[in-house]
Design a protein around this motif. Structure first.
Motif, PDB file in Angstrom:
ATOM      1  N   VAL A   9      45.519  34.854 100.278  1.00 44.25           N
ATOM      2  CA  VAL A   9      44.147  35.093 100.736  1.00 44.25           C
ATOM      3  C   VAL A   9      44.103  36.383 101.552  1.00 44.25           C
ATOM      4  O   VAL A   9      43.164  37.173 101.452  1.00 44.25           O
ATOM      5  CB  VAL A   9      43.642  33.901 101.571  1.00 44.25           C
ATOM      6  N   GLY A  10      45.156  36.604 102.357  1.00 46.47           N
ATOM      7  CA  GLY A  10      45.226  37.850 103.113  1.00 46.47           C
ATOM      8  C   GLY A  10      45.306  39.076 102.229  1.00 46.47           C
ATOM      9  O   GLY A  10      44.926  40.182 102.646  1.00 46.47           O
ATOM     10  N   GLY A  11      45.791  38.916 100.985  1.00 48.69           N
ATOM     11  CA  GLY A  11      45.859  40.038 100.060  1.00 48.69           C
ATOM     12  C   GLY A  11      44.505  40.581  99.659  1.00 48.69           C
ATOM     13  O   GLY A  11      44.412  41.700  99.144  1.00 48.69           O
ATOM     14  N   ILE A  12      43.436  39.815  99.892  1.00 52.32           N
ATOM     15  CA  ILE A  12      42.089  40.290  99.588  1.00 52.32           C
ATOM     16  C   ILE A  12      41.760  41.535 100.414  1.00 52.32           C
ATOM     17  O   ILE A  12      41.048  42.437  99.955  1.00 52.32           O
ATOM     18  CB  ILE A  12      41.057  39.171  99.857  1.00 52.32           C
ATOM     19  N   GLU A  13      42.277  41.609 101.631  1.00 49.85           N
ATOM     20  CA  GLU A  13      42.035  42.794 102.466  1.00 49.85           C
ATOM     21  C   GLU A  13      42.584  44.045 101.789  1.00 49.85           C
ATOM     22  O   GLU A  13      41.920  45.093 101.740  1.00 49.85           O
ATOM     23  CB  GLU A  13      42.688  42.600 103.835  1.00 49.85           C
ATOM     24  N   ARG A  14      43.795  43.959 101.221  1.00 48.83           N
ATOM     25  CA  ARG A  14      44.364  45.100 100.503  1.00 48.83           C
ATOM     26  C   ARG A  14      43.542  45.414  99.250  1.00 48.83           C
ATOM     27  O   ARG A  14      43.365  46.580  98.896  1.00 48.83           O
ATOM     28  CB  ARG A  14      45.805  44.806 100.098  1.00 48.83           C
ATOM     29  N   ALA A  15      43.069  44.343  98.580  1.00 52.59           N
ATOM     30  CA  ALA A  15      42.312  44.539  97.345  1.00 52.59           C
ATOM     31  C   ALA A  15      41.040  45.331  97.587  1.00 52.59           C
ATOM     32  O   ALA A  15      40.645  46.178  96.776  1.00 52.59           O
ATOM     33  CB  ALA A  15      41.977  43.173  96.725  1.00 52.59           C
ATOM     34  N   ILE A  16      40.379  45.092  98.702  1.00 53.18           N
ATOM     35  CA  ILE A  16      39.135  45.803  99.007  1.00 53.18           C
ATOM     36  C   ILE A  16      39.434  47.170  99.599  1.00 53.18           C
ATOM     37  O   ILE A  16      38.749  48.160  99.295  1.00 53.18           O
ATOM     38  CB  ILE A  16      38.270  44.955  99.959  1.00 53.18           C
ATOM     39  N   THR A  69      29.888  49.849  95.930  1.00 56.14           N
ATOM     40  CA  THR A  69      29.429  48.478  96.161  1.00 56.14           C
ATOM     41  C   THR A  69      30.230  47.551  95.264  1.00 56.14           C
ATOM     42  O   THR A  69      30.354  47.796  94.062  1.00 56.14           O
ATOM     43  CB  THR A  69      27.930  48.345  95.853  1.00 56.14           C
ATOM     44  N   LEU A  70      30.791  46.481  95.856  1.00 58.36           N
ATOM     45  CA  LEU A  70      31.692  45.598  95.127  1.00 58.36           C
ATOM     46  C   LEU A  70      31.143  44.182  95.083  1.00 58.36           C
ATOM     47  O   LEU A  70      30.429  43.744  95.990  1.00 58.36           O
ATOM     48  CB  LEU A  70      33.075  45.585  95.793  1.00 58.36           C
ATOM     49  N   GLU A  71      31.506  43.457  94.044  1.00 60.79           N
ATOM     50  CA  GLU A  71      31.181  42.042  93.905  1.00 60.79           C
ATOM     51  C   GLU A  71      32.475  41.236  94.057  1.00 60.79           C
ATOM     52  O   GLU A  71      33.528  41.632  93.553  1.00 60.79           O
ATOM     53  CB  GLU A  71      30.565  41.758  92.537  1.00 60.79           C
ATOM     54  N   ALA A  72      32.368  40.106  94.737  1.00 59.74           N
ATOM     55  CA  ALA A  72      33.553  39.277  94.985  1.00 59.74           C
ATOM     56  C   ALA A  72      34.226  38.860  93.684  1.00 59.74           C
ATOM     57  O   ALA A  72      35.457  38.882  93.566  1.00 59.74           O
ATOM     58  CB  ALA A  72      33.164  38.055  95.807  1.00 59.74           C
ATOM     59  N   GLY A  73      33.432  38.474  92.700  1.00 53.98           N
ATOM     60  CA  GLY A  73      33.997  38.026  91.430  1.00 53.98           C
ATOM     61  C   GLY A  73      34.786  39.111  90.729  1.00 53.98           C
ATOM     62  O   GLY A  73      35.830  38.834  90.115  1.00 53.98           O
ATOM     63  N   ASP A  74      34.320  40.348  90.827  1.00 54.03           N
ATOM     64  CA  ASP A  74      35.047  41.445  90.178  1.00 54.03           C
ATOM     65  C   ASP A  74      36.374  41.705  90.877  1.00 54.03           C
ATOM     66  O   ASP A  74      37.401  41.944  90.223  1.00 54.03           O
ATOM     67  CB  ASP A  74      34.185  42.715  90.204  1.00 54.03           C
ATOM     68  N   VAL A  75      36.370  41.681  92.211  1.00 56.80           N
ATOM     69  CA  VAL A  75      37.603  41.945  92.953  1.00 56.80           C
ATOM     70  C   VAL A  75      38.661  40.892  92.633  1.00 56.80           C
ATOM     71  O   VAL A  75      39.805  41.211  92.308  1.00 56.80           O
ATOM     72  CB  VAL A  75      37.319  41.983  94.470  1.00 56.80           C
ATOM     73  N   VAL A  76      38.277  39.611  92.696  1.00 61.56           N
ATOM     74  CA  VAL A  76      39.251  38.540  92.457  1.00 61.56           C
ATOM     75  C   VAL A  76      39.631  38.497  90.981  1.00 61.56           C
ATOM     76  O   VAL A  76      40.801  38.297  90.629  1.00 61.56           O
ATOM     77  CB  VAL A  76      38.687  37.185  92.919  1.00 61.56           C
ATOM     78  N   GLY A  77      38.669  38.680  90.091  1.00 60.57           N
ATOM     79  CA  GLY A  77      38.971  38.671  88.666  1.00 60.57           C
ATOM     80  C   GLY A  77      39.971  39.740  88.270  1.00 60.57           C
ATOM     81  O   GLY A  77      40.837  39.509  87.413  1.00 60.57           O
ATOM     82  N   ASP A  78      39.873  40.907  88.895  1.00 66.71           N
ATOM     83  CA  ASP A  78      40.823  41.983  88.587  1.00 66.71           C
ATOM     84  C   ASP A  78      42.249  41.602  88.947  1.00 66.71           C
ATOM     85  O   ASP A  78      43.208  42.073  88.326  1.00 66.71           O
ATOM     86  CB  ASP A  78      40.427  43.259  89.334  1.00 66.71           C
ATOM     87  N   LEU A  79      42.412  40.752  89.975  1.00 65.41           N
ATOM     88  CA  LEU A  79      43.765  40.320  90.345  1.00 65.41           C
ATOM     89  C   LEU A  79      44.427  39.545  89.214  1.00 65.41           C
ATOM     90  O   LEU A  79      45.651  39.612  89.031  1.00 65.41           O
ATOM     91  CB  LEU A  79      43.710  39.451  91.596  1.00 65.41           C
ATOM     92  N   LEU A 111      37.781  33.885  96.467  1.00 64.20           N
ATOM     93  CA  LEU A 111      36.393  34.310  96.291  1.00 64.20           C
ATOM     94  C   LEU A 111      35.652  34.306  97.625  1.00 64.20           C
ATOM     95  O   LEU A 111      34.855  35.199  97.921  1.00 64.20           O
ATOM     96  CB  LEU A 111      35.687  33.388  95.293  1.00 64.20           C
ATOM     97  N   ASP A 112      35.934  33.291  98.431  1.00 65.15           N
ATOM     98  CA  ASP A 112      35.271  33.196  99.726  1.00 65.15           C
ATOM     99  C   ASP A 112      35.701  34.333 100.645  1.00 65.15           C
ATOM    100  O   ASP A 112      34.863  34.958 101.311  1.00 65.15           O
ATOM    101  CB  ASP A 112      35.597  31.852 100.370  1.00 65.15           C
ATOM    102  N   ALA A 113      37.007  34.597 100.690  1.00 64.24           N
ATOM    103  CA  ALA A 113      37.496  35.682 101.536  1.00 64.24           C
ATOM    104  C   ALA A 113      36.913  37.020 101.091  1.00 64.24           C
ATOM    105  O   ALA A 113      36.529  37.857 101.927  1.00 64.24           O
ATOM    106  CB  ALA A 113      39.024  35.730 101.486  1.00 64.24           C
ATOM    107  N   ALA A 114      36.819  37.222  99.777  1.00 66.86           N
ATOM    108  CA  ALA A 114      36.251  38.474  99.267  1.00 66.86           C
ATOM    109  C   ALA A 114      34.780  38.588  99.634  1.00 66.86           C
ATOM    110  O   ALA A 114      34.309  39.650 100.062  1.00 66.86           O
ATOM    111  CB  ALA A 114      36.438  38.545  97.754  1.00 66.86           C
ATOM    112  N   ARG A 115      34.038  37.507  99.490  1.00 69.80           N
ATOM    113  CA  ARG A 115      32.606  37.552  99.803  1.00 69.80           C
ATOM    114  C   ARG A 115      32.374  37.784 101.297  1.00 69.80           C
ATOM    115  O   ARG A 115      31.479  38.526 101.693  1.00 69.80           O
ATOM    116  CB  ARG A 115      31.926  36.264  99.326  1.00 69.80           C
ATOM    117  N   GLN A 116      33.188  37.138 102.129  1.00 66.95           N
ATOM    118  CA  GLN A 116      33.039  37.340 103.571  1.00 66.95           C
ATOM    119  C   GLN A 116      33.373  38.783 103.949  1.00 66.95           C
ATOM    120  O   GLN A 116      32.716  39.387 104.800  1.00 66.95           O
ATOM    121  CB  GLN A 116      33.958  36.372 104.322  1.00 66.95           C
ATOM    122  N   ARG A 117      34.397  39.344 103.321  1.00 61.20           N
ATOM    123  CA  ARG A 117      34.806  40.722 103.636  1.00 61.20           C
ATOM    124  C   ARG A 117      33.821  41.739 103.082  1.00 61.20           C
ATOM    125  O   ARG A 117      33.588  42.792 103.687  1.00 61.20           O
ATOM    126  CB  ARG A 117      36.200  40.955 103.059  1.00 61.20           C
TER     127      ARG A 117
END
Length: 731
Positions: free
Chosen positions: A318-325, A413-423, A461-467
């Protein structure tokens, strides 16, 4: 005082001794006062509600306050009308010289809420108040100053039974007078309530809260409180009543401070307990499952691959979402030349770096872009030496397509689904964001449809949306700011006209040029708030989590994001964790980020009969020898039955014929077919968690699986029974 129109007591023939006027006369007198006060308050509240509704709606803050007052009055009226006299839970008589029965001395009546008459006389004390604490907490070892305690059983708005517990000596009652004598009974109110039939919805048990439960309910809310208890110990009772208590007793948790979020294991559980909090006077508590916290949760499916579920369950990923964004937040490394009507400007790489560094790190990604644009323009204008109007130049730069295009590329501008889906579809991207994963683990996490969401994806998805923030929030803010700018421009024209026509010697209208005066002329109340947002996004002042043993580390991050104060009530049983729970509660919660923890343990099983626990205990001990198996306090005299699966229909029909009330459950895996019977539920072991039934029929429990998961499912299913357990096998 006028007498009651109808006696508050409706005692059956076998309780004739309890109907003695010397035992219930003081109660009847007090209930008459309650009835009169209720009628007055209902009439007064109805008038106030009608007046408030007829008043002009207003706008902005005034409209919000009017809506809140209507909600408050409506909730109070609903509670008064719903319960009537049965707002009263019982009474307690204190020892000492002040003891009496007039409600102002040693006898205190405890209610769901506080109630006074028109003269200010206290008729009921709120169950959550310090004055009511002895009603729940007194024991023979610590009577807390009580001589006796009386609890009522209400049915249809009348008392159908009551029980007295005595703490003082006979000498005290002799000195206090005949009317203080209790009606002694072999059966306590608490034990009697355990044998009552279940209904489709859980009932609050205010009148029968035990002392060990009450101590936990009233514990403070600083930091985290872990409530560990086996089946039937009242964990859910404690969780719900503690929620209502904290909202009453701790002003830091009020709705305007964030309020309370109550998290349950699944929707059948939330439906089962949905009536409890409103019956306790709390209608503003948010309730949800983990899946409800994320928009995609409604359509997710369980993760079929255990290894994928394990990899996604860690807080680290979940912490990896920070790097992803952060991958998308890179300042350009090249110069950008801008051609405007006011001259040429050059944006240097160091200008981009300076602007990026100046941003507020707490602002969500998608809400930062306009701030970055303004910061870049400010940097450019710092070196501007032209004679033109600086604000006009600023406006031109703000409109510049090249600058906006470069900013969009540098900070999209990013969408949470796109960020997580790319992983799950770009291995190199996942390797960059989660470098601790092995190549084999990265391959395991890739899938053909990257946005075929499973339950294991929800924390990411939640972490991405919050970030990232909600893109709609930014759009609403822009619309609001544009409307305000339009109003200000219109006010500037109005002020110009007023100044032009001002012929006073002092030029009073010139004062309207001041910015603060212009802003006062702008009405922003009708433009709405900046962002309404997701009501489950938080932050919350306190979170209560039931069946918390099932949460993964990743799911805990979802809750921690919503409660910056780290004020939690964590309720669960390590022995009911389907995937095992080898750590202690404190070790587990400290690892996921919860510190300042206290632990309370419940060891008395008030729900499950001894006959059932005798068979259930070996089932869980075989898999978890150190399981916290509680001790049952009651016995039904009905042994556990064993039969063949072919006898299911006959068993259910016989039980329904013999019992006019109550709920039965057929628990099997996979879920049995619909039974076609109104008072019979068909559930899997997992969906039965947190619920309780008069009759439980287990179908082929050995098919529930092997290892810890199978043992836990069998144990949980068996201990749902409050009266009778039947185990069916096919061989």
């Amino acid at each position: 005082m006028n007498p009651l129109r109808t006696s508050a007591f409706d005692l059956s023939d076998h309780l004739t001794a309890k109907a003695d006027p010397t035992l219930i006369g003081a109660d009847e007198h007090h209930f008459a006062a309650i009835e009169a006060s209720l009628a007055e308050q209902i009439a007064e509240l109805t008038d106030r509600l009608d007046t408030t509704r007829r008043a002009p709606g207003g706008s902005g803050q005034a409209a919000l306050e009017r809506d809140q007052e209507i909600h408050r009055l409506t909730a109070r009226l609903r509670l008064l009308r719903r319960f009537g006299l049965d707002l009263c839970l019982g009474r307690m008589v204190a020892t000492g010289d002040t003891a009496g029965t007039d409600g102002d001395g040693g006898t205190v009546y405890v209610g769901r809420l506080g109630l006074t008459d028109s003269t200010g006389r206290r008729l009921l004390v709120d169950w959550r108040s310090p004055a009511a604490e002895p009603f729940f907490g007194a024991t023979h070892a610590n009577p807390m100053g009580l001589a006796s305690r009386r609890r009522y059983r209400w049915t249809g708005g009348r008392i159908t039974d009551y029980w007295d517990e005595v703490f003082a000596s006979d000498d005290w009652f002799s000195a206090a007078g005949r009317e203080s004598y209790p009606a002694l009974d072999d059966q306590s109110a608490f034990i009697a309530s355990l044998g009552s039939t279940r209904s489709p919805r859980m009932r609050d048990v205010l009148g029968t809260i035990a002392a060990d439960q009450d101590a936990i309910i009233r514990a403070g809310s600083d930091g985290g409180l872990v409530v560990d208890g086996g089946p039937g110990t009242g964990k859910t009772v404690v969780a719900l009543h503690r929620t209502a208590y904290l909202l009453y007793a701790d002003p830091r948790l009020g709705h305007r401070r964030g309020g309370v979020l109550f998290v349950g294991p699944h929707q059948p559980y939330l439906a089962y307990v949905s009536d409890v909090l409103p019956s306790l006077g709390e209608e503003g508590v948010r309730t949800a499952t983990i899946r409800d916290l994320v928009p995609e949760g409604a359509s997710t499916r369980p993760e079929a691959d255990p290894e994928v579920a394990r990899l996604k369950s860690s807080a680290q990923i979940v912490g990896g979402i920070e790097r992803a964004i952060a991958f998308y937040e890179q300042p350009p490394s090249e110069h950008l030349d801008l051609d405007t009507e006011w001259g040429d400007f050059r944006v240097r790489p160091e200008d981009w770096t300076e602007a990026f560094a100046a941003r507020d790190a707490s602002t969500p990604h998608n809400e930062v872009r306009e701030d970055l644009l303004e910061e870049l323009i400010t940097i450019l204008l710092d070196g501007y030496e032209g004679e033109d109007d600086v604000e006009a130049v600023r406006a031109a730069l703000r409109r510049n397509g090249d600058l906006r295009g470069a900013l969009t590329e540098a900070w999209p501008t990013l969408e949470a689904g796109d960020v997580v889906g790319d992983l799950w579809s770009v291995p190199a991207y996942l390797r960059l964001c989660a470098p601790w994963l092995s190549r084999e683990e990265i391959r395991t996490l890739q899938r053909e449809d990257p946005q075929a969401w499973t339950e294991a994806d929800l924390p990411l998805l939640d972490a991405a949306r919050q970030r990232l923030g909600d893109p709609e929030v930014l759009r609403r803010r822009r619309r609001r700011e544009a409307a305000l700018a339009e109003q200000r421009a219109h006010m500037d024209d109005v002020v110009d006209d007023l100044i032009a026509t001002d012929d006073s010697e002092m030029g009073v209208m010139q004062m309207l040029r001041l910015d603060d005066m212009r802003d006062k002329l702008v009405d922003s109340s009708g433009l709405g708030r900046d962002a309404v947002g997701d009501p489950l996004a938080g932050p919350f002042a306190h979170i209560v989590v039931d069946e918390a043993q099932e949460l993964t580390d990743a799911q805990w991050q979802m809750l921690l994001l919503r409660c910056p104060s780290r004020s939690f009530t964590v309720v669960g049983d390590r022995a009911q964790a389907r995937h095992g729970f080898t750590e202690s509660w404190l070790e587990r919660l400290e690892r996921v980020g919860l510190t300042r923890l206290d632990l309370a343990t419940l060891t008395i099983n008030y729900r499950t009969p001894e006959e059932v626990m005798v068979e259930a205990e070996p089932v869980i001990r075989a898999a978890l020898p150190d399981a916290n198996v509680p001790t049952s306090v009651r016995s039904t005299g009905t042994p556990v039955r064993h039969a063949r699966t072919g006898e299911l229909d006959a068993i259910l029909d016989a039980w329904l014929t013999e019992h006019d009330e109550g709920i039965a459950a057929v628990i099997g895996s996979p879920m049995p077919l619909d039974t076609g019977r109104d008072r019979v539920r068909a559930l899997t072991p997992e969906l039965a968690k947190g619920l309780e039934f008069d009759l439980v029929v287990l179908v082929d429990p050995e098919s529930f699986g092997t290892g810890i998961e199978g043992a836990v499912d069998r144990y949980v299913a068996m201990t749902r029974a409050t009266q009778e357990l039947v185990i069916l096998t096919s061989s």
